[in-house]
Write a protein that holds these residues in place. Structure first.
Motif: not given
Length: 922
Positions: A767, A776, A779
């Motif tokens: 992400l 992010f 992630s």
């Protein structure tokens, strides 16, 4: 004098000492592969720029640069006919291994001037990962040891349900692309895995601990070099061999189940050895126990012989109460690698021991089917012990590996059931079952890999032996009935039957296998291609023995029948001569079987151009099977198969771009009847409320398969793929149901026609496109979805409610999704996993009742891990099945899909489980 029993302690002390000395230096290790094919480049040289330190890739393509001081390095990689590569920014840390897989490209010119491709550590890692992902010969999916570590999964069966298009039945049997376990095959370390079950074709994957796995690959299309006995998937499990560094790892964990732990737990007789996975012989028949002929006569046993024989049985029918303890798990793993001689040959050892124990309760389980309306409580005591000992020696262009695995499971289930059974006319029933199953697997594999000459030709060979044991030493069942409302309960011990019997069985199966593969690189169309040929052979031999014994009362009016189960077979009643031994004997209760499978294949991995790759060939398999029983009135063998099959396959890969492939394939595979499916042995399963028996007239199934797949790799470790597939079955093997009588019988038949088709989608994406500097960046979101439809024709019986139906075990959809996040320089890891599958047939329909379906349920698991003590220790908190939704098995009356009152076959909740584990690496 050094004694053999001192060896484990010696290895432990040596490893700890070596590890202590190695803390000030680090290593760079990895694999060198071809950029276009992912073939290993044996003999490629790796060196540190500005240093004399170097290494050569072994027969696996692996190399190690050891004894490096902490800092950043530049690595130079060279191989004849390939562009050299210079990789910078490689950071080495003390006491750690920096993994660097390297992909090289073939030289585009024969000019003398050397071309050096320059890249950073991250660029090189990305390129090699791309190559491995893109260059798979067949359509396949898999999971690595790194992903396994980040999941809450404890056994191989838990891991497999994370793979695209894969689900698990009964927490241990694998279903691939909607096809049940009998249409899948499995291998461990390159040799086939046998069926661990006495009543079905299935390998119980829960017996292989997840921490011992190097990786799992499920081939969903066939190539000539793998065994053809599958339609859904060929599951290949590899365990660990040569580690990159010396280590000792210790781990311990405890788990809490919301409906079991610290609550009342009931069980039958318990022996100390049960905690180590062994009955210890306390439940087995004694050596001089009367034979079947002596029991049933004529002449029958004398009164004194009856008393003596009954007393030799384990007559402890006490029901013991305690509080269920926390689930326990412990593991010890040792890795050792040594460099030998001036050529730095490597000898590696991986030894692992695992132990798990759990006491779980399933309260309030409902069974409402046919004549039954039951409610029951189940209590399961489980022990699993495992050991792995792998040894490998890599020298020059050769590698010899010896891999050994032993695993044992001990499942002791006590069931207390109440309710009505219209077939016996009782107002109420009180049913008790003490059921112990012991399974053991021993497997040893000796492998050899050898490079031949300067052409990069390679020969691989393998010899394997497996032994499977499945033992039920004394399954005891007693039922009490209440003839009159409000009256006394009396034991149903006037004769032997489904509700009053003691079952003893032994299954012993040995498998011997061997194979030789030869690969020769050849130049075709100005591209390097690979010709591969090989032979393989497998011999299986199974012996199965069963006895249905029981103790019946001579005087059916005796008050002894009203005694509680704890004193029903008390010494005073036995010694008074009130009972006699009886046996239900059938000539099919014992069978032996063997099979030979001999195979040869030839295939060409052909690069037709820079973008087009075609892998094609043919496999020939000769299969012979014979199964014999002790029935003197039937010709032997009772079952016999003799087939020779030519199995062509072609896999086409077209590189649309440097990041995308289009794949297409056709292949023919097989599904052969399992020994149990052929054996006419009848067994009443008190949980299925049905009798299972084989069909000795079954034929093997032939399957035509076609696949099409698009795959896109936006960046390393990320993927988006879409697949469609179609399978046509000839003589498909499926369960057949006869429910005309009060007791249902499950057997098997060859369906005239069957087909499966479907689509799969998989996506894995980091992400960082949302924010490449914050949360992010570390992630990852991933999901896979499978949509499947199947249809099979039931036997030509006008009384059947369903002329056609879906295949047993096939789900119309399967959803897996997850979220991963790492923080604090990877010290903290979070993994959330979700699984759901569509309703699938659990139990095929018959003449009186339609098929039983398993309803969808949502499953959510998580794991939080945090590294401590300078990253040598890790604490993990796992949660399994957080929603704790009902397992609901039901049949649809009047097309009612809800499974309402009277439609429930089985319903229960498993409880949610939370586990806390700690591991430490020395």
């Amino acid at each position: 004098m050094f004694k053999l029993k001192s060896l484990p302690l010696f290895l432990l002390l040596t490893t700890i000492t070596l590890s202590a000395f190695a803390q000030n230096t680090g290593k760079i290790a990895g694999k060198i592969i071809d950029q276009k094919t992912s073939e290993t480049l044996i003999g490629a040289t790796v060196g540190i720029e500005g240093s004399a330190k170097g290494a050569a890739a072994n027969v696996d393509g692996r190399y190690i640069l050891a004894d490096l001081k902490p800092g950043k390095y530049v690595v130079i990689v060279k191989y004849i006919g390939y562009q050299s590569k210079s990789i910078s920014d490689i950071e080495v840390k003390a006491g750690a291994v920096t993994n660097l897989d390297i992909a090289l490209s073939e030289a585009t010119t024969t000019a003398l001037k050397e071309v050096v491709v320059r890249a950073t550590y991250r660029q090189a890692s990305v390129a090699s990962l791309y190559a491995i992902q893109k260059n798979s010969v067949s359509i396949s999916d898999g999971i690595s040891s790194e992903l396994i570590k980040k999941s809450p999964d404890r056994s191989t069966s838990d891991v497999l349900k994370r793979v695209s298009g894969t689900t698990i039945q009964d927490n241990k049997f694998v279903v691939v692309r909607g096809l049940s376990d009998r249409y899948n095959s499995a291998s461990l370390d390159g040799t086939p895995l046998p069926s661990t079950e006495p009543n079905r074709k299935a390998f119980s994957f829960d017996i292989v601990p997840a921490n011992l796995i190097e990786n799992i690959v499920i081939s969903k299309t066939a190539t000539p070099d793998i065994a053809a006995d599958f339609a859904g998937g060929n599951i290949q499990v590899l365990t660990k061999d040569i580690p990159d560094q010396n280590f000792v790892s210790l781990g311990a964990g405890y788990s809490y189940n919301t409906q079991s732990t610290f609550k009342n737990f009931q069980s039958g007789y318990r022996n100390t050895s049960d905690y180590f996975g062994f009955d210890g012989g306390a439940r087995e028949l004694v050596d001089n126990f009367p034979t079947t002929k002596q029991v049933i006569g004529p002449p029958r046993l004398t009164n004194q012989q009856n008393i003596q024989s009954i007393n030799s049985l384990n007559n402890d029918f006490n029901i013991y109460n305690k509080k269920a303890f926390l689930g326990q798990s412990y593991q010890f793993t040792l890795g050792n690698v040594q460099e030998i001689g001036k050529n730095k040959n490597r000898f590696g050892t991986t030894i692992a021991l695992t132990y798990r124990n759990a006491e779980t309760t399933t309260p309030g389980l409902i069974r409402q089917y046919n004549n039954f309306d039951f409610k029951e409580d189940q209590y399961k005591f489980s022990t699993n012990v495992g050991a792995l000992a792998n040894f490998a020696y890599s020298f020059g262009n050769n590698k010899i590996t010896l891999k050994n695995l032993y695993n044992r499971t001990f499942d002791d289930i006590f069931t207390y059931r109440t309710g009505t059974n219209n077939s016996n006319g009782a107002n109420d029933n009180r049913f008790y079952a003490f059921d112990l199953t012991q399974k053991a697997l021993f497997k040893t594999t000796l492998d050899g890999d050898h490079k031949l000459g300067a052409s990069n030709a390679k020969i691989d060979w393998s010899l394997g032996y497996s032994n499977i044991l499945n033992n039920q030493p004394d399954q005891r069942k007693i039922n009490y009935v209440q003839p009159n409302a409000g009256g006394a309960y009396v034991a149903s011990i006037t004769n032997l039957g489904k509700e009053n019997a003691r079952f003893f069985s032994d299954l012993n199966e040995n498998i011997y296998s061997g194979k030789v593969d030869f690969k020769l690189p050849v130049k075709l169309f100005n591209q390097t291609s690979n010709l591969k040929v090989g032979i393989a052979s497998q011999y299986r031999k199974r012996d199965f023995n069963a006895r249905f014994l029981g103790v019946i009362i001579k005087d059916g009016t005796s008050d002894i029948r009203e005694r509680p189960i704890q004193t029903l077979f008390g010494p005073n009643a036995i010694n008074s001569g009130a009972f006699e031994l009886d046996e239900i004997s059938a000539p099919n209760d014992n069978y032996n079987a063997h099979s030979y499978t001999n195979a040869a294949y030839a295939m060409l991995d052909n690069k037709l151009s820079e973008k087009l790759r075609v892998v094609y060939g043919v496999r020939v398999e000769k299969f012979d099977l014979k199964l014999n029983t002790l029935d003197p009135d039937q010709p032997q063998p009772r079952a016999e198969l003799n087939n020779t099959d030519f199995l062509p396959s072609v896999n086409i890969t077209y590189s649309l771009t440097t990041k995308a492939n289009l794949r297409a394939s056709y292949y023919r595979t097989l599904a052969r009847p399992e020994f149990r499916e052929l054996a006419p042995f009848s067994y009443y399963d008190y949980e299925l409320l049905a009798t299972q028996e084989g069909n000795s007239n079954l034929k093997r199934t032939a399957i035509d398969n076609a696949d099409l797949r698009y795959e896109f790799y936006p960046s390393a470790g990320q993927i988006f793929s879409v697949s469609v597939f179609y399978k046509k079955f000839y003589n498909a093997i499926e369960p057949s149901i006869d429910d005309v009588n009060s007791s249902t019988t499950i057997s098997y038949f060859n369906a005239k026609s069957a087909y499966v088709y479907g689509a799969e989608m998989e996506a894995r994406k980091t992400l960082d496109f949302i924010d490449d500097a914050g949360f992010f960046k570390n992630s990852t979101l991933y999901a896979n979805l499978a949509l499947t439809k199947s249809r099979v024709q039931n036997p030509a019986n006008p009384n059947l409610l369903e002329p056609s139906r879906s295949l047993v075990g096939q789900s119309p959809y399967v959803i897996n999704a997850g979220f991963q996040h790492n923080a604090f320089n990877n010290a903290l890891s979070l993994n959330i996993l979700y699984n759901r599958l569509g309703k699938r047939i659990f139990y095929a329909g018959g003449s009186n009742f339609p098929s039983v379906y398993e309803a969808p349920r949502n499953v959510l698991d998580f794991q939080i891990g945090y590294k401590v003590l300078k990253n040598k220790g890790e604490i993990k908190l796992n949660g399994n099945d957080l929603f704790n939704q009902n397992y609901n098995f039901y049949y649809e009356l009047d097309k009612n899909p809800k499974g309402g009152t009277g439609n429930t076959f089985k319903k229960y909740k498993p409880g949610s489980t939370y586990a806390l584990t700690f591991s430490y690496n020395f």
